[in-house]
Write a protein that holds these residues in place. Sequence first.
Motif, short mmCIF file in Angstrom:
data_model
loop_
_atom_site.label_atom_id
_atom_site.label_comp_id
_atom_site.label_asym_id
_atom_site.label_seq_id
_atom_site.Cartn_x
_atom_site.Cartn_y
_atom_site.Cartn_z
N ALA A 171 0.83 -1.20 0.00
CA ALA A 171 0.00 0.00 0.00
C ALA A 171 0.87 1.26 0.00
CB ALA A 171 -0.92 -0.01 1.21
N LEU A 172 1.95 1.21 0.78
CA LEU A 172 2.85 2.36 0.87
C LEU A 172 3.50 2.63 -0.50
CD1 LEU A 172 4.27 4.49 2.63
CD2 LEU A 172 5.96 2.76 3.23
N GLU A 232 0.93 4.12 -2.91
CA GLU A 232 0.63 5.53 -2.64
C GLU A 232 1.82 6.43 -3.02
OE1 GLU A 232 -2.27 6.85 -1.80
OE2 GLU A 232 -3.15 4.83 -1.81
N LEU A 233 3.03 5.96 -2.75
CA LEU A 233 4.21 6.77 -3.11
C LEU A 233 4.30 6.92 -4.63
CD1 LEU A 233 6.88 5.45 -0.57
CD2 LEU A 233 5.92 7.76 -0.64
#
Lengths: 283, 286
Positions: A250-251, A254-255
């Motif tokens: 998820a990180l 999003e990045l």
Amino acid sequence: MEPIIRTENLKFSYKNQEDGRTYEVLKGIDMEVRKGEFLCVLGHNGSGKSTLAKHFNSILVPTEGKVFVGDMDTSDEDKLFDIRQRVGMVFQNPDNQIVATIVEEDIAFAPENLGLPREEIISRVDFALKTVNMEAYRNHAPHKLSGGQKQRVAIAGVLAMMPEVIVLDEPTAMLDPVGRKEIMNTIKTLNREKGMTVVLITHYMDEAAEADRILVMDKGKIKMEGTPKEVFSKVDEVKAIGLDVPQATALAFELNKNGFNLPLDILNTEDCVSNIIKELEND
Amino acid sequence: MIKLENVTYTYSEGGPFQMTAVDNVNLTINKDELVGLIGHTGSGKSTLIQMMNGLIKPTSGRVFVDGKELHNKKTKMSDIRFKVGLVMQYPEYQLFEETVYKDIAFGPINMDLPDFEIKRRVEFACDAVGLERELLDKSPFDLSGGQKRRAAIAGVIAMQPEVLILDEPTAGLDPSGRDEILYRIRDMHRRAGMAVVLVSHSMEDIANMADRIVVMNKGKVALDGKPAEIFGRREELESFGLSVPQVTSITHKLREKGYELPKGIHTVSEAVYEILKLKKGAGDNV
């Protein structure tokens, strides 16, 4: 790899007593469990994953289609004992699966019922306790154990039958983080060291990330199939089914929306850290 | 709102299996707080919350709800139970009525409320947990797992307690069922001003929800603070048999490699925000 369990257009429906309507839970499933693999089945509540698992050792039999364990048809009642011996099940709540008042007696329950000689029973109990790392608790009372320990006793009880496949239906749902880790380590030992075929049904994405292969169920059908990297890299698709991806994925996702260029098949902490560093250094 | 003073609870006191589950705890839960209560199995959290609404009586120490002392002859226990609603683990096993409506209405009926008020409360609770009103006439046993869980929580909310305590409300639910319940709890907390105590084994859930985290270990309050402070103490949490969210581990490792990130980052959105600042910062240095 050779399939050990195979379903052919498996359909399962049941009639609701109250409204008289028929509900179709499984809508034509073709899948296989391969010998020696660690397979994970994901899906939201009501997607049919537990119903599918219950077909693997004839707790349920198909309304339509076929399920085979080896070359045995699970709807053949004469084969029931053979099938149950080859495919063992572990459920969510360890308290519902423990029958005896002493750990070793509980584990001996199945081999005793198989009518095995005493020496064989003892050696199987030893093997099972050792495999789940519970030898020190052999003479303890199960109700005094922690959740993770109880669940390991339940797994040992299944191992004592010497099955080829072990199917675990949300075995960590009721456990704390330590208990969850204990069970995941046990599962990995069974699969990686003992070569046992494992089917794990779970809601925890970090557990699924450890599998060799993932099947994602949705509304009684198989929606996605692949390695954890293949499945979780499709973040939007996974979320649309009402599931989640590991936080590391998820990180990265999003990045990337904000100008990073990270690979989307990041699943674990280490990969995530090293890729972020690479990206930051390139800046 | 709830105050525990030197509270101790010992099981089978004086017997051979004597065990102190809660050991001299002092804790205050304030109005308008959403407190996450964590601790490994056997750390005493379930015993602690059962004392918060008088379900069990402390071996020693005092418990106050809204200034009134529990287990005091002047305090009516039923008033306390209506003020502090406790949702136990797997509450759907406690559904028992013929219809969902009757089940949710059970609490308000016992509060001797007029019929119109009971109806209003059932509907309020039903909306609050996001249960469709058409389901009210159904048997609770015809609902799906997630719906049953929500119906059971609605039964407690219908009493309109001032504090809502939930013991692992998302155990066994899938991610979307989990998100739905957590969203509803937060919504109720914000809109109805209900204080919430959330017990969970999921560090991610706690990290996303709580304003304050209380960590129990061996019957004592080991840590008490804001999520960023608590998750910034990774080693300690691990020594208590707990963990930190994956994004906390990731940002912690980045810190170890010398990147300047705040300690105790615990949500994905926070991590994105901070890492993006690093990228910009790195650009400025060149």
